[in-house]
Design a protein around this motif. Structure first.
Motif, short mmCIF file in Angstrom:
data_model
loop_
_atom_site.label_atom_id
_atom_site.label_comp_id
_atom_site.label_asym_id
_atom_site.label_seq_id
_atom_site.Cartn_x
_atom_site.Cartn_y
_atom_site.Cartn_z
N UNK A 336 0.87 -1.00 -0.19
CA UNK A 336 0.52 -0.04 -0.16
C UNK A 336 1.07 1.33 0.22
N UNK A 337 0.43 2.27 -0.51
CA UNK A 337 0.58 3.22 -0.12
C UNK A 337 1.52 4.35 0.86
N UNK A 338 2.60 4.66 0.54
CA UNK A 338 3.44 4.98 2.16
C UNK A 338 2.40 5.79 2.74
N UNK A 339 1.82 6.48 3.53
CA UNK A 339 0.93 6.61 4.30
C UNK A 339 1.40 8.11 4.78
N UNK A 345 3.61 14.68 1.58
CA UNK A 345 4.70 14.40 2.71
C UNK A 345 5.48 15.26 3.68
N UNK A 346 3.86 15.70 4.49
CA UNK A 346 4.54 16.77 5.33
C UNK A 346 4.32 15.65 6.46
N UNK A 347 5.95 16.13 7.47
CA UNK A 347 6.04 15.43 8.72
C UNK A 347 5.49 16.36 9.37
N UNK A 348 4.85 17.23 9.43
CA UNK A 348 3.86 17.42 11.02
C UNK A 348 2.45 16.42 10.80
N UNK A 349 2.49 16.54 9.67
CA UNK A 349 0.96 15.35 9.49
C UNK A 349 0.87 14.52 10.24
N UNK A 350 2.20 13.77 9.91
CA UNK A 350 2.90 12.36 9.83
C UNK A 350 2.67 12.15 11.32
N UNK A 351 3.45 13.18 12.34
CA UNK A 351 3.42 12.81 13.64
C UNK A 351 1.88 13.17 14.15
N UNK A 375 9.28 8.05 1.94
CA UNK A 375 8.01 8.44 1.43
C UNK A 375 8.04 7.96 0.24
N UNK A 376 6.55 7.68 -0.61
CA UNK A 376 6.74 6.67 -2.13
C UNK A 376 7.26 7.35 -2.39
N UNK A 377 7.92 5.89 -3.13
CA UNK A 377 9.22 6.24 -4.52
C UNK A 377 8.23 6.82 -6.07
N UNK A 459 12.07 15.78 15.68
CA UNK A 459 12.15 15.06 14.56
C UNK A 459 10.60 13.97 14.71
N UNK A 460 10.24 13.48 12.98
CA UNK A 460 9.52 12.40 13.55
C UNK A 460 9.77 11.44 14.31
N UNK A 461 10.95 10.72 13.78
CA UNK A 461 11.91 9.74 15.45
C UNK A 461 11.51 9.83 16.11
N UNK A 462 12.01 11.26 16.64
CA UNK A 462 11.59 10.85 18.40
C UNK A 462 10.51 11.34 18.97
N UNK A 463 9.69 11.41 17.30
CA UNK A 463 8.67 11.83 17.78
C UNK A 463 7.56 10.13 18.25
#
Length: 559
Positions: A336-339, A345-351, A375-377, A459-463
């Motif tokens: 499935x497409x990466x969320x 590809x907005x990192x804040x929405x991904x958080x 992100x999706x290639x 970062x999103x990783x630390x989130x």
């Protein structure tokens, strides 16, 4: 292998991290991820804060569908390593106090599997009935036996000239379906399950388990209203005769009894099941006659991040999966497409999406790379290695483009399977810069990689790490009940809910608030919670116990 006994159902409290072995870490220098590469990164996975790892298949396979076409269920594909490497992987995971979930494809094998090679050799071969064979229609049997469609469109019947019959394949032509009406097949596959349980597997993810049995009379599927794949069918034909057969429901209950024999520790099953909620819930069985422990609820994959939509979905999950059942929350996977790419590809929405996934009442499944915003290639269809794409290459270009736009994740899965991004160097640290990786690394790897994000506390990783740590620390988040906060008490762009546990006269509770818009919002605190214990950002607004302020796309947990 000695393990300590467990008294609780760990799988209901866990967070699962999916690894696609081919794309995680290359240790052998051939541009393909492998088991030793995974072992070298287990400390990273442990440090992230998850407790369970699910692996896409690494069994012996011709790799036409990159492992989902199995040629030997009890051995390892040489590009990934050996059985000794696998034993080491299982032990290393358990040594870290983690669990391992094996991906098991029970529905079909590779057409290179010795069983199928025997089966197709002649009509009177002892293994002929191990697969689904039928005579064709029309003069000389040159038409398929009926109108059954494969899951990825087109007829699922394939003609074998040598024996003048057709075999059934629910997915791709080189993945013939096993015939579970033959007791020898059922016994053999149950033996395979026991083999891996004895090896130390803590559970199984069951690939397209909803397609195990077909109509025994081979009746045509009735008409459907839908052209594209849907709950009701595909290409204007339903899947009534080829999915969700009552015998499949009985099978999963028998499989559950098998794994429940292994209770030290307890094991579990999660199934890939598609369809309307009342149908897929049946796979869990009843409290006194259980089936699968859980099912992937794919509505979360494409759900819009809007308070009303999420509120409706959470209520639906609570309705269909009350205790002792529990829903799942999946944002992406290997098909499935990466969320994050649904969010531009907005990192804040991904958080924000991560905060929702890790606080809702559900078992969360994180697809490798989500924690760094991978992100999706955009690999062209012409360069695709995915066998699914070959089904569409013969269609007119206009139809190809339409299908790709509507269901891009379904017809070109390479784009969500690209290498994990570890460093900002060439090939993102997945393999040596001098080696060509099996798939090209996604764009943006110079910033979206583990090394860079470790150095950025916001970062999103630390989130992910913050929310996973809090999820472990507060039992209400991994095993508590959930109550939605009344929408009239909140601004329209905010969703709020409580996670709570009540024992005797003591009630533990935390409250979660999520801002779904790109604007700062301020509102009165509708709860007794006073302190923020986690946020998607480290740049917090000035909150107090009477007032809550949320920054754009911020989510917080309060106690």
């Amino acid at each position: 292998m000695t393990r300590q006994p467990e008294t609780d159902l760990w799988w209901k409290k866990t967070t699962v991290y999916q690894i696609y072995p081919r794309s995680f870490m290359d240790s052998s220098g051939n541009g393909i991820g492998d088991l030793e590469g995974i072992i070298s990164k287990l400390d990273y996975v442990k440090d992230l804060g998850v407790e369970t790892i699910w692996f896409s298949p690494f069994y012996t396979s011709p790799q036409e569908d990159f492992g989902y076409d199995i040629a030997n269920y009890k051995d390892i594909a040489p590009e990934y390593g050996t059985m000794a490497n696998c034993d080491k992987l299982i032990q290393e995971i358990h040594d870290r106090g983690m669990k391992i979930i094996m991906d098991l494809v029970l529905n079909h094998t590779s057409d290179k599997h010795p069983w199928f090679l025997e089966s197709k050799s002649s009509r009177d071969n002892p293994k002929r009935d191990w697969y689904v064979w039928q005579d064709g229609k029309k003069p000389k049997g040159k038409a398929p036996p009926n109108n059954w469609q494969a899951r990825i469109t087109g007829s699922g019947w394939y003609y074998d000239e040598n024996t003048d019959q057709w075999y059934w394949a629910q997915f791709l032509p080189f993945q013939p379906d096993l015939n579970y009406r033959n007791p020898e097949v059922k016994a053999k596959m149950f033996g395979t399950v026991r083999f891996w349980l004895e090896k130390g597997a803590d559970g199984f993810r069951l690939d397209i388990i909803d397609s195990l049995y077909e109509d025994a009379a081979f009746r045509n599927n009735p008409l459907s209203r839908h052209l594209l794949p849907s709950e009701d069918g595909v290409l204007f034909k339903s899947t009534k005769m080829t999915m969700h057969h009552p015998d499949t429901m009985i099978f999963v209950q028998e499989l559950r009894k098998l794994i429940d024999e292994y209770s030290n520790p307890s094991r579990f099953l999660v199934g890939e099941v598609e369809g309307p909620m009342p149908t897929i819930k049946k796979y869990c069985g009843e409290v006194n006659n259980p089936g699968l422990n859980s099912i992937f609820l794919f509505e979360t994959l494409g759900v819009k991040l809007q308070p009303k939509t999420i509120r409706k979905l959470l209520n639906k999950f609570n309705q269909y999966y009350p205790d002792p059942f529990i829903p799942t929350w999946v944002s992406s996977n290997h098909d499935i497409m990466r969320r994050i790419s649904r969010f531009n590809n907005d990192l804040e929405i991904a958080k924000l999406n991560a905060a929702l996934q890790l606080t809702a009442r559900a078992v969360p499944y994180i697809y490798y790379g989500e924690e760094i915003g991978l992100q999706q290639n955009s690999i062209p269809l012409s360069d695709s290695l995915d066998a699914v794409v070959s089904r569409f290459r013969k269609l007119p270009k206009v139809i190809q483009k339409l299908l790709q736009k509507i269901t891009s994740e379904a017809i070109h899965r390479d784009n969500c399977r690209t290498p994990m991004q570890w460093t900002p160097s060439q090939n993102a640290g997945f393999c040596s810069p001098s080696i060509k990786p099996w798939l090209p690394v996604s764009s943006g790897y110079q910033d979206r990689n583990v090394e860079t994000m470790y150095n950025n506390p916001d970062s999103i990783l630390h989130c992910y790490k913050r929310f996973l740590q809090i999820r472990k620390q507060y039992s209400v988040l991994n095993s508590g009940r959930m109550t939605l906060i009344a929408s009239e008490l909140l601004p329209k762009q905010v969703l709020g809910f409580s996670r709570w546990i009540k024992t005797s006269d003591v009630k533990e509770e935390v409250n979660i608030f999520l801002n779904f818009e790109d604007t700062l919002v301020e509102f009165s605190n509708p709860t007794a919670s006073k302190n923020i214990i986690a946020s998607t950002t480290i740049v917090k607004a000035e909150n107090n116990e009477q007032k809550i302020i949320l920054r754009p796309y911020e989510a917080i947990i309060m106690e």
